[in-house]
Design an enzyme around this catalytic site. Structure first.
Site, PDB file in Angstrom:
ATOM      1  N   TYR A  72       0.856  -1.195   0.000  1.00 37.75           N
ATOM      2  CA  TYR A  72       0.000   0.000   0.000  1.00 37.75           C
ATOM      3  C   TYR A  72       0.887   1.238   0.000  1.00 37.75           C
ATOM      4  O   TYR A  72       1.876   1.313   0.735  1.00 37.75           O
ATOM      5  CB  TYR A  72      -0.904   0.031   1.245  1.00 37.75           C
ATOM      6  CG  TYR A  72      -1.714   1.302   1.368  1.00 37.75           C
ATOM      7  CD1 TYR A  72      -3.009   1.367   0.884  1.00 37.75           C
ATOM      8  CD2 TYR A  72      -1.174   2.453   1.946  1.00 37.75           C
ATOM      9  CE1 TYR A  72      -3.759   2.532   0.976  1.00 37.75           C
ATOM     10  CE2 TYR A  72      -1.899   3.621   2.032  1.00 37.75           C
ATOM     11  CZ  TYR A  72      -3.199   3.673   1.551  1.00 37.75           C
ATOM     12  OH  TYR A  72      -3.921   4.831   1.629  1.00 37.75           O
TER      13      TYR A  72
ATOM     14  N   GLU B 174      -3.666   7.488  -4.135  1.00 37.13           N
ATOM     15  CA  GLU B 174      -3.620   6.226  -3.388  1.00 37.13           C
ATOM     16  C   GLU B 174      -3.411   5.065  -4.350  1.00 37.13           C
ATOM     17  O   GLU B 174      -4.168   4.904  -5.310  1.00 37.13           O
ATOM     18  CB  GLU B 174      -4.916   6.032  -2.609  1.00 37.13           C
ATOM     19  CG  GLU B 174      -4.923   4.776  -1.740  1.00 37.13           C
ATOM     20  CD  GLU B 174      -6.219   4.604  -0.985  1.00 37.13           C
ATOM     21  OE1 GLU B 174      -6.181   4.542   0.256  1.00 37.13           O
ATOM     22  OE2 GLU B 174      -7.287   4.538  -1.633  1.00 37.13           O
TER      23      GLU B 174
END
Length: 387
Positions: A109, A198
Site C-alpha cells: 500500500y 492512493e
C-alpha cells in the site's frame, strides 16, 4: 474532485509510474475493436465508479477467456454496484476498464496526500496492500509508516524517499523503481494540485516488476480553474445532482442523510449548526454554506436546493450578518418560499448586520416562519417543529 481509476492510471503513466496496459469502454460493442491493443490474454474486468470496495460487490473479475469476458462485461455494464462507500442506493456502472492480468507475488500500500494539520505532504506506506488502510491502522498499526515532508521544488530528498519505502524492503532494480515511483507521485501531487493519490495495491509481480494495480486520485476543487486538463476528466454521472446544481451558483453544498436542512453563511458556523442539530437528537440533511456576501438570487437557489431533498422535514437558517445583510437574506428566503410553496417548518436565526430589518421582513411575510433568539433556541425549535 474525483476521477476514475483508468484516468488516474493514465496520469501515472504520463509521469513515468508503472501501470498495466488497459482499455476503457463505454459500450460492450467496443471490446472486440479495442482488445487487440492488449498482449496478455488474461484480463481483469473492472467497473469504473467513484467508490471503493468494488471487488466485494462483484465489480472486479479475473477472466481468462474472450467469450467469458464478453459475457461478464454485458452483465457488469449498467449494473448497480453497492459498496460500503456508495450507500444503499449504489452507483450505476457506465464504463468498464479491461487491463492485462498480473501474476502477483506481493501486495503493498502506498499513498501521498496533503496533511492539513501540519501543512506538509504525507506519504503512507504499508506492507498490507489490498486492504482498507483504516482497517490496517486499527488492527496492525505496526504495518504502517507515515512520513511527512516539507514542500520542496526539487522533490523529496534521497533520505526521505528511502524512509518512505523502507517498510517494503526493496532490493536492486525494485529499489530503483520504488524511488522513481515516489518522485512521480510527488510531482503529480504538486503539478496537478492533487490532494490524494492512493495506490492500493501496489504489487510486486512474480517477474519482480513493480506495478500500480489500482489507483485513486482526488484534486483540489479550488485549484481546478488552473487545471483545465483535470476538469475535462470530471464525470458528472458520478456526482450528486444537487451538488452539481450548487456548483453552478457557487454554493458549498454537500448532501447528507438527515431530515433537517441547513442554510448557513460561513463554514465554521455551518459545522456548529450541524453539531447542535445532532446534540438535540436529529441529523442534518446537508452542509450548505452560502458564503459571506450572498445575493438574494444565491439565497433563493440555496433554498430550492434544500427543498429538492425529499428527506427534508424542516429547515434551519442560521445567518450571522457580516458582509451579508440579514434583510437581503430575508427577502431571498421569502421569495424562495413562495416559489416552491413551502410546506415544511422553517426556523430562522439572524444576527449581525441589519438583523432587526431582516426579522421585520420575515415577520410581515405571512409565512409560517419561527424566529430564534440564538443558535441553541433555533435548534430546539426546529427539532420540536418536525416532531
Amino acid at each position: 474532485m474525483n476521477i476514475h481509476e483508468h484516468q488516474a492510471k493514465k496520469i501515472l503513466k504520463e509521469f513515468g509510474a508503472p501501470v498495466s496496459n488497459g482499455i476503457v469502454i463505454t459500450s460492450v460493442d467496443q471490446i472486440k475493436e479495442k482488445l487487440s491493443s492488449l498482449k496478455n490474454r488474461e484480463y481483469v474486468l473492472k467497473a469504473q465508479i467513484h467508490a471503493g470496495g468494488r471487488g466485494k460487490a462483484g465489480g472486479v473479475k479475473l477472466i481468462k477467456d474472450f467469450e467469458v469476458l464478453q459475457s461478464e462485461a454485458e452483465k457488469m455494464m449498467g449494473k448497480i454496484l453497492i459498496t460500503h462507500q456508495t450507500g444503499p442506493e449504489g452507483k450505476k456502472v457506465k464504463r468498464l476498464y479491461i487491463e492485462e492480468a498480473s501474476d502477483i507475488k506481493k501486495e503493498l500500500y502506498l499513498s501521498c496526500l496533503i496533511d492539513r494539520d501540519t501543512s506538509k505532504i504525507a506519504f503512507i506506506s504499508s506492507t498490507e496492500g489490498g486492504m482498507d488502510i483504516e482497517k490496517v491502522a486499527a488492527e496492525m498499526p505496526n504495518k504502517i509508516i507515515t512520513n511527512k515532508i516539507d514542500y520542496n521544488i526539487n522533490g523529496p530528498t534521497e533520505e526521505q524517499i528511502i524512509n518512505i519505502i523502507s517498510i517494503f524492503d526493496l532490493k536492486n532494480d525494485l529499489l530503483k523503481e520504488g524511488k522513481k515511483l515516489i518522485k512521480s507521485l510527488y510531482k503529480i501531487l504538486i503539478e496537478k494540485d492533487a490532494t490524494l493519490i492512493e495506490i492500493n495495491p501496489l504489487i510486486i509481480t512474480k517477474n519482480n516488476d513493480l506495478i500500480c494495480l489500482d489507483a485513486k486520485m482526488n484534486f483540489d476543487d479550488n485549484a481546478i480553474f488552473r487545471r483545465p486538463e483535470i476538469l475535462k476528466l470530471r464525470d458528472l454521472n458520478e456526482e450528486e445532482p444537487a451538488e452539481i446544481e450548487a456548483s453552478k451558483h457557487d454554493l458549498a453544498y454537500i448532501k447528507l442523510n438527515g431530515s433537517i436542512g441547513c442554510m448557513v453563511n460561513g463554514a465554521g458556523l455551518a459545522m456548529a449548526t450541524m453539531d447542535i442539530i445532532k446534540l438535540y437528537g436529529q441529523e442534518p440533511a446537508n452542509f450548505l454554506d452560502v458564503g459571506g456576501g450572498a445575493s438574494k438570487e444565491k439565497v433563493t437557489a440555496a433554498f430550492k436546493l434544500i427543498l429538492a431533498d425529499k428527506n427534508v422535514k424542516g429547515i434551519l437558517i442560521n445567518i450571522f450578518g457580516g458582509i451579508m445583510r440579514c434583510d437581503v437574506l430575508a427577502q431571498g428566503v421569502i421569495e424562495a418560499a413562495k416559489q416552491v410553496n413551502l410546506s415544511v417548518p422553517l426556523v430562522v436565526r439572524l444576527a449581525g448586520t441589519n438583523f432587526e430589518e431582516g426579522k421585520e421582513i420575515l415577520d410581515k411575510s405571512n409565512l409560517k416562519i419561527l424566529s430564534a433568539s440564538d443558535l441553541n433556541d433555533a435548534a430546539k425549535k426546529i427539532v420540536e417543529a418536525i416532531k
